[in-house]
Design a protein around this motif. Structure first.
Motif, short mmCIF file in Angstrom:
data_model
loop_
_atom_site.label_atom_id
_atom_site.label_comp_id
_atom_site.label_asym_id
_atom_site.label_seq_id
_atom_site.Cartn_x
_atom_site.Cartn_y
_atom_site.Cartn_z
N UNK A 155 35.75 34.73 49.02
CA UNK A 155 35.52 33.40 48.47
C UNK A 155 34.87 33.49 47.09
N UNK A 156 33.90 34.38 46.96
CA UNK A 156 33.24 34.57 45.66
C UNK A 156 34.25 35.05 44.61
N UNK A 157 35.14 35.95 45.02
CA UNK A 157 36.17 36.43 44.09
C UNK A 157 37.09 35.28 43.67
N UNK A 158 37.46 34.43 44.62
CA UNK A 158 38.32 33.28 44.30
C UNK A 158 37.65 32.32 43.34
N UNK A 159 36.37 32.05 43.57
CA UNK A 159 35.62 31.16 42.68
C UNK A 159 35.52 31.75 41.28
N UNK A 160 35.22 33.03 41.20
CA UNK A 160 35.09 33.69 39.90
C UNK A 160 36.41 33.66 39.13
N UNK A 161 37.52 33.81 39.87
CA UNK A 161 38.83 33.77 39.22
C UNK A 161 39.11 32.40 38.60
N UNK A 162 38.55 31.37 39.19
CA UNK A 162 38.74 30.01 38.69
C UNK A 162 37.68 29.63 37.65
N UNK A 163 36.52 30.29 37.72
CA UNK A 163 35.44 29.98 36.77
C UNK A 163 34.81 31.30 36.32
N UNK A 164 35.46 32.02 35.41
CA UNK A 164 35.02 33.35 35.00
C UNK A 164 33.65 33.38 34.34
N UNK A 165 33.16 32.23 33.86
CA UNK A 165 31.86 32.21 33.20
C UNK A 165 30.72 32.49 34.17
N UNK A 166 30.96 32.34 35.47
CA UNK A 166 29.97 32.70 36.49
C UNK A 166 30.40 33.98 37.16
N UNK A 167 29.46 34.87 37.38
CA UNK A 167 29.78 36.18 37.95
C UNK A 167 30.11 36.10 39.43
#
Length: 232
Positions: A155-167
């Motif tokens: 889930x964290x990877x999916x979120x980061x892929x959509x919002x790269x500005x957050x690690x």
């Protein structure tokens, strides 16, 4: 011989002991489907008796124990299924509208709405530390925690892929803290009858909780805080 009148729809005849790996998986799947039906028929019930599960599944109690060591283990397996289904729905919602970067508002809304759409997930998560983790073996617990960690990381990877500005690490923190939020917000948003009558009175509005809305607001506040915190 006809099956009992109150037997589950499409339930097989009384199960004999499974021999092959395929038969064993079929029995396990049938038990989980039966347990899911029982819980959906009783939206306020949080426990699951092995005797009733065996009766509804048309299996002997001893046969049920070949697949699950306790009722808590059954519920834990259901929760793993629920997390898997939720993650698939969340991933689909995140990709709606093309590949443009998401916002923290979009992610918080997608997270809260997909969780709220799965009341069984919320019910089981709300009793995770108090009931589900109290009567299972070390082996089952290791398996469950591994599944939980895999969902968190993906889930964290999916979120980061959509919002790269957050690690990815920041998003793992978000998902980590989402779990206790669900554990606390679900029962508060679904109070007992007496508690519900009390907080419905004028002047007690601040004691009322709206699960989806409050979860979204809490996640949004958390993500905004993490986004504004300098990385070390």
């Amino acid at each position: 011989m006809n099956p009992p009148v109150n037997s589950p729809v499409n339930a097989p005849a009384l199960y004999l002991r499974a021999r092959s790996a395929e038969q064993k998986e079929e029995r396990r799947t049938h038990l989980l489907a039966t347990a899911r039906n029982l819980l959906q028929e009783s939206p306020t019930v949080l426990d699951l008796g092995i005797n009733e599960l065996a009766r509804q599944a048309q299996m002997t109690k001893s046969n049920v124990y070949r697949y699950f060591e306790s009722s808590e283990a059954v519920l834990m397996a259901l929760l793993v299924e629920e997390f898997g289904g939720w993650h698939a729905e969340l991933s689909a919602m995140l990709t709606q509208g093309g590949q443009a970067d998401a916002t923290v508002e979009h992610i918080a809304r997608a997270f809260s709405s997909t969780v709220a759409a799965r009341p069984l997930l919320c019910r089981l998560t709300s009793i995770l530390p108090s009931i589900l983790e109290r009567n299972v073996s070390l082996e089952r617990m290791v398996e469950f925690k591994g599944n939980l960690l895999a969902v968190r990381q993906q889930t964290a990877q999916n979120f980061h892929a959509r919002l790269p500005s957050m690690s990815v690490q920041s998003f793992e923190t978000v998902v980590k803290h989402a779990l206790p939020l669900i554990i606390g917000l679900w029962p508060l948003s679904n109070p007992s009858e007496v508690a519900g009558q009390v907080i419905a009175q004028p002047g007690l509005e601040s004691l009322r909780y709206d699960f989806e809305q409050d979860l979204e607001h809490a996640l949004l506040a958390l993500m905004r805080g993490l986004a504004s915190t300098p990385t070390k």
